[in-house]
Write a protein that holds these residues in place. Structure first.
Motif, PDB file in Angstrom:
ATOM      1  N   PRO A   1      37.281  36.449  29.229  1.00  0.00           N
ATOM      2  CA  PRO A   1      36.533  35.469  28.433  1.00  0.00           C
ATOM      3  C   PRO A   1      35.114  35.183  28.920  1.00  0.00           C
ATOM      4  CG  PRO A   1      38.777  34.721  28.764  1.00  0.00           C
ATOM      5  CD  PRO A   1      38.591  35.954  29.615  1.00  0.00           C
ATOM      6  N   ASP A   2      34.873  35.233  30.230  1.00  0.00           N
ATOM      7  CA  ASP A   2      33.517  34.921  30.704  1.00  0.00           C
ATOM      8  C   ASP A   2      32.547  36.095  30.568  1.00  0.00           C
ATOM      9  OD1 ASP A   2      34.093  36.615  32.834  1.00  0.00           O
ATOM     10  OD2 ASP A   2      33.844  35.088  34.380  1.00  0.00           O
ATOM     11  N   GLY A   3      33.061  37.280  30.222  1.00  0.00           N
ATOM     12  CA  GLY A   3      32.198  38.442  30.018  1.00  0.00           C
ATOM     13  C   GLY A   3      31.628  39.047  31.287  1.00  0.00           C
ATOM     14  N   MET A   4      32.109  38.625  32.456  1.00  0.00           N
ATOM     15  CA  MET A   4      31.596  39.121  33.737  1.00  0.00           C
ATOM     16  C   MET A   4      32.677  39.911  34.463  1.00  0.00           C
ATOM     17  SD  MET A   4      28.468  37.191  34.553  1.00  0.00           S
ATOM     18  CE  MET A   4      28.582  37.369  36.277  1.00  0.00           C
TER      19      MET A   4
ATOM     20  N   GLY B   1      34.624  41.497  37.583  1.00  0.00           N
ATOM     21  CA  GLY B   1      34.837  41.091  38.973  1.00  0.00           C
ATOM     22  C   GLY B   1      35.093  39.614  39.169  1.00  0.00           C
ATOM     23  N   THR B   2      35.460  38.894  38.106  1.00  0.00           N
ATOM     24  CA  THR B   2      35.777  37.477  38.239  1.00  0.00           C
ATOM     25  C   THR B   2      37.266  37.255  37.975  1.00  0.00           C
ATOM     26  OG1 THR B   2      35.180  37.075  35.927  1.00  0.00           O
ATOM     27  CG2 THR B   2      33.447  36.726  37.582  1.00  0.00           C
ATOM     28  N   GLU B   3      37.735  36.040  38.213  1.00  0.00           N
ATOM     29  CA  GLU B   3      39.171  35.746  38.139  1.00  0.00           C
ATOM     30  C   GLU B   3      39.782  35.907  36.754  1.00  0.00           C
ATOM     31  OE1 GLU B   3      40.606  32.209  39.994  1.00  0.00           O
ATOM     32  OE2 GLU B   3      39.361  32.509  41.763  1.00  0.00           O
ATOM     33  N   ASP B   4      38.975  35.811  35.706  1.00  0.00           N
ATOM     34  CA  ASP B   4      39.544  35.900  34.363  1.00  0.00           C
ATOM     35  C   ASP B   4      39.561  37.323  33.802  1.00  0.00           C
ATOM     36  OD1 ASP B   4      36.856  36.256  33.783  1.00  0.00           O
ATOM     37  OD2 ASP B   4      36.931  35.062  31.966  1.00  0.00           O
ATOM     38  N   ASP B   5      39.224  38.309  34.637  1.00  0.00           N
ATOM     39  CA  ASP B   5      39.251  39.704  34.185  1.00  0.00           C
ATOM     40  C   ASP B   5      40.631  40.049  33.647  1.00  0.00           C
ATOM     41  OD1 ASP B   5      36.679  39.879  35.036  1.00  0.00           O
ATOM     42  OD2 ASP B   5      37.025  41.380  36.569  1.00  0.00           O
ATOM     43  N   MET B   6      40.654  40.958  32.673  1.00  0.00           N
ATOM     44  CA  MET B   6      41.905  41.352  32.031  1.00  0.00           C
ATOM     45  C   MET B   6      42.087  42.858  32.193  1.00  0.00           C
ATOM     46  SD  MET B   6      41.313  38.952  28.656  1.00  0.00           S
ATOM     47  CE  MET B   6      42.480  39.812  27.684  1.00  0.00           C
ATOM     48  N   PRO B   7      42.580  43.306  33.347  1.00  0.00           N
ATOM     49  CA  PRO B   7      42.726  44.757  33.560  1.00  0.00           C
ATOM     50  C   PRO B   7      43.724  45.365  32.585  1.00  0.00           C
ATOM     51  CG  PRO B   7      43.773  43.532  35.329  1.00  0.00           C
ATOM     52  CD  PRO B   7      43.072  42.531  34.467  1.00  0.00           C
TER      53      PRO B   7
END
Length: 116
Positions: free
Chosen positions: A27-30, A32-38
């Motif tokens: 959701p944050d579009g960045m 390497g952050t916690e909300d990444d969706m691998p």
């Protein structure tokens, strides 16, 4: 993989590469952050609605026949990692950098090792 690296795969153009990266970034579009969706499997990439995937089709995705062939070319599992370690002992500071390959959960091969 970067957008440039993804575009090396036949059938992935700039638009599809960007769609893959945007979904992966969360959701944050960045990246390497916690909300990444691998991605858990190539079918989740939405490459033309692979049979049985149930995954949504990414905008600009290739037809299912092309997507099925593409899915044979790659995986979503990482085997090679960069490891960075900072060491501070008294007034001495050093950063160690290694490139390692995970051959199995218990076997890791050091491909390169250096320090700054």
């Amino acid at each position: 993989a970067s957008a440039t690296a993804l575009q090396v795969i036949p059938g992935i153009d700039e638009n599809l590469a960007q769609a893959i990266i945007e979904r992966r970034a969360g959701p944050d579009g960045m990246d390497g952050t916690e909300d990444d969706m691998p991605y858990r499997s190539p079918a989740e990439l939405g490459l033309g609605g692979l049979p049985g995937s149930g995954a949504p089709v990414a905008p600009g995705a290739p037809p299912p026949v092309v997507a099925s062939a593409m899915a044979q070319l790659f995986t979503v599992r990482s085997l090679v990692f960069e490891v960075r370690v900072e060491a501070h002992i008294g007034s001495i500071h050093r950063e160690y950098v290694a490139l390692v390959r995970r051959n199995s959960p218990r076997v890791v091969q050091v491909l390169s090792f250096t320090w700054n």
